[in-house]
Design an enzyme around this catalytic site. Structure first.
Site, PDB file in Angstrom:
ATOM      1  N   ARG A  40      -0.022  39.034  22.683  1.00 15.54           N
ATOM      2  CA  ARG A  40      -0.703  39.777  21.610  1.00 15.54           C
ATOM      3  C   ARG A  40      -0.724  41.281  21.885  1.00 15.54           C
ATOM      4  O   ARG A  40      -0.774  42.073  20.946  1.00 15.54           O
ATOM      5  CB  ARG A  40      -2.126  39.252  21.438  1.00 15.54           C
ATOM      6  CG  ARG A  40      -2.163  37.984  20.597  1.00 15.54           C
ATOM      7  CD  ARG A  40      -3.582  37.481  20.442  1.00 15.54           C
ATOM      8  NE  ARG A  40      -3.681  36.523  19.348  1.00 15.54           N
ATOM      9  CZ  ARG A  40      -4.716  35.720  19.169  1.00 15.54           C
ATOM     10  NH1 ARG A  40      -5.736  35.755  20.009  1.00 15.54           N
ATOM     11  NH2 ARG A  40      -4.748  34.888  18.153  1.00 15.54           N
ATOM     12  N   LYS A 205      -9.090  19.151  17.004  1.00 18.40           N
ATOM     13  CA  LYS A 205      -9.952  18.579  15.966  1.00 18.40           C
ATOM     14  C   LYS A 205      -9.294  18.432  14.603  1.00 18.40           C
ATOM     15  O   LYS A 205      -8.706  19.374  14.080  1.00 18.40           O
ATOM     16  CB  LYS A 205     -11.195  19.454  15.809  1.00 18.40           C
ATOM     17  CG  LYS A 205     -12.168  19.292  16.969  1.00 18.40           C
ATOM     18  CD  LYS A 205     -13.123  20.442  17.009  1.00 18.40           C
ATOM     19  CE  LYS A 205     -14.554  20.003  16.801  1.00 18.40           C
ATOM     20  NZ  LYS A 205     -15.416  21.193  16.589  1.00 18.40           N
ATOM     21  N   GLY A 355      -2.282  31.173  18.204  1.00 20.45           N
ATOM     22  CA  GLY A 355      -2.633  31.554  19.556  1.00 20.45           C
ATOM     23  C   GLY A 355      -2.154  30.548  20.590  1.00 20.45           C
ATOM     24  O   GLY A 355      -1.322  30.871  21.442  1.00 20.45           O
ATOM     25  N   GLY A 379      -5.821  30.709  13.467  1.00 21.57           N
ATOM     26  CA  GLY A 379      -6.720  30.513  12.323  1.00 21.57           C
ATOM     27  C   GLY A 379      -6.230  31.267  11.099  1.00 21.57           C
ATOM     28  O   GLY A 379      -6.262  30.752   9.980  1.00 21.57           O
TER      29      GLY A 379
HETATM   30  C1  3PG Z   1      -7.950  34.029  17.610  1.00 23.23           C
HETATM   31  O1  3PG Z   1      -7.798  33.971  18.830  1.00 23.23           O
HETATM   32  O2  3PG Z   1      -7.829  33.036  16.882  1.00 23.23           O
HETATM   33  C2  3PG Z   1      -8.249  35.359  16.987  1.00 23.23           C
HETATM   34  O3  3PG Z   1      -8.246  36.374  17.933  1.00 23.23           O
HETATM   35  C3  3PG Z   1      -9.556  35.301  16.243  1.00 23.23           C
HETATM   36  O4  3PG Z   1     -10.583  34.999  17.131  1.00 23.23           O
HETATM   37  P1  3PG Z   1     -11.881  34.257  16.604  1.00 23.23           P
HETATM   38  O5  3PG Z   1     -11.443  32.875  16.189  1.00 23.23           O
HETATM   39  O6  3PG Z   1     -12.849  34.253  17.750  1.00 23.23           O
HETATM   40  O7  3PG Z   1     -12.395  35.039  15.409  1.00 23.23           O
END
Ligand code: 3PG
Ligand code: MG
Length: 399
Positions: A40, A205, A355, A379
């Protein structure tokens, strides 16, 4: 939506530019402070280098982990600042607070072409607050540092947070190259996926993936399910899953999805079952329909990899999110590795969403260039595929 190129075209020499980055990197489990995957950081580098080389005073902000709105040394961005400096080839200045006295002093002292990283945004309650005024107050403080804002934090565009949603309302705002490329790829996969379209989902999940499964099911030829979430599906098929991860309240939902999918949801046929969640645990490969009561599945087995690889092999469009097993522990990495390797071989366009899956590709030493696109947002890419409005994107689109 204005872009980084537009900003560079306006001229940034001497200007203060606030860049929202997603520097939320993983750390080694037994070595806190040692970054296990700097993907990242490298992904946002072109934006930072372009601004720096054009003479901007570059202020970078990011979250790391999920601290609770107050400073917490476990989540400091200090190791990230050190790595960022190495990658930039010049030290990044690090502020020990986000908008406090240290940040203010270091921002004021910033010279042309210098890069400053502010401490973790989430050390401030205003960043993630649900209260518009509280978020706005924090956004005012961030916006005061700069006269332009660039969002290149694709991994956070699905968060309605001050640095993502409220700062762009206060400053001329531009999308960075990473955000633009991610959106372009996801649009292509969503609007005009070349068929066959195969989706591989893993992770722990079902409840996290339910919305994306529902959105994708009508569009895909095959949906392959591995990872911890497969056990709730196996249970829905009537199998006992021993001590494996199970979301009991999702079993009926999984049964309904299997019914609706008419054979297009493919589940593992064998699993690696261990006595406990540990790299040293005794483990055996068993049929997915015969997981012993005292064991838990921690990876998909070799027959499942072969079955999944066959489906993957025919894909013209492929989206993958979520590891097939606990790949961080060597005995349970083969499923994720096998599926990832199959994806590298397709004669089509593959997107690795997220991620964990992106980190898996790199930590397993796979060839990154063999994938069509490796997203920095888990996400965020899932919410895009669900068809949701992403607050960070909406804020960039607003004039
Ligand atoms: C992730 O790792 O999915 C992003 O950096 C967002 O992080 P978060 O889900 O804690 O908002
Ligand atoms: Mg996440």
């Amino acid at each position: 939506m204005k872009t980084l190129d537009d900003l560079l075209g306006e001229g940034v020499s001497g200007r203060r530019v606030l860049v929202r980055a997603d520097l939320n990197v993983p750390f080694e489990k037994n070595n806190p402070g040692v970054i296990s995957d700097d993907g990242r950081i490298r992904a946002v580098l072109p934006t930072l280098v372009a601004l720096r080389d054009a003479g901007a005073r570059v202020l970078v902000c990011s979250h790391l982990g999920r601290p609770k709105g107050a400073p917490d040394p476990k989540f400091t961005l200090a190791p990230v600042a050190a790595r960022l400096g190495e990658l930039l080839g010049a030290p990044a200045v690090f502020a020990a607070d986000t908008v406090g006295p240290d940040a203010q002093a270091k921002a004021a002292a910033l010279t042309e072409g210098q890069v400053l990283l502010l401490e973790n945004l989430r050390f401030n309650a205003g960043e993630t607050s649900k209260d518009d005024a509280e978020r706005g107050g924090f956004a005012d403080q961030l916006a005061a540092f700069a006269d332009a804002y660039v969002d290149d934090a694709f991994g956070a565009v699905h968060r309605k947070h001050a640095s993502v949603y409220d700062v762009p309302a206060r400053l001329p705002h531009y999308a960075g190259g990473l955000v633009l490329r991610e959106l372009e790829v996801l649009k292509k996969v969503t609007d005009s996926p070349e068929q066959p379209y195969v989706v591989v989902l893993g992770g722990s999940k079902v409840s996290d993936k339910l919305a994306v499964i529902q959105a994708l099911l009508p569009k895909v030829d095959k949906l392959l399910v591995g990872g911890g979430m497969c056990f709730t599906f196996l249970k829905a098929q009537g199998h006992e899953v021993g001590n494996s991860l199970l979301e009991a309240d999702m079993v009926q939902t999984c049964a309904d999805l299997l019914e609706q999918a008419k054979g297009r949801i493919v589940l593992p046929v064998d699993v690696v079952a261990a006595t406990e969640f540990s790299a040293d645990a005794d483990h055996v490969t068993v049929s997915a329909s015969q997981i012993p009561a005292d064991r838990l599945g921690l990876d998909i087995g070799p027959e499942s990899v072969a079955l999944f690889a066959e489906a993957i092999g025919g894909a013209k469009t492929l989206f993958w999110n979520g590891p097939m097993g606990v790949f961080e522990l060597a005995p349970f990495a083969a499923g994720t590795r096998g599926v990832a390797e199959a994806i590298t071989k397709i004669d089509g366009f593959s997107v690795v969403g997220g991620g964990d899956s992106a980190a898996a590709v790199r930590t397993l030493g796979l060839d990154e260039t063999a994938f069509g696109h490796i997203s920095t947002g888990g996400g965020a890419s899932l919410e895009y595929l669900e068809g949701k409005t992403l607050p960070g994107v909406a804020a960039l689109e607003a004039s």
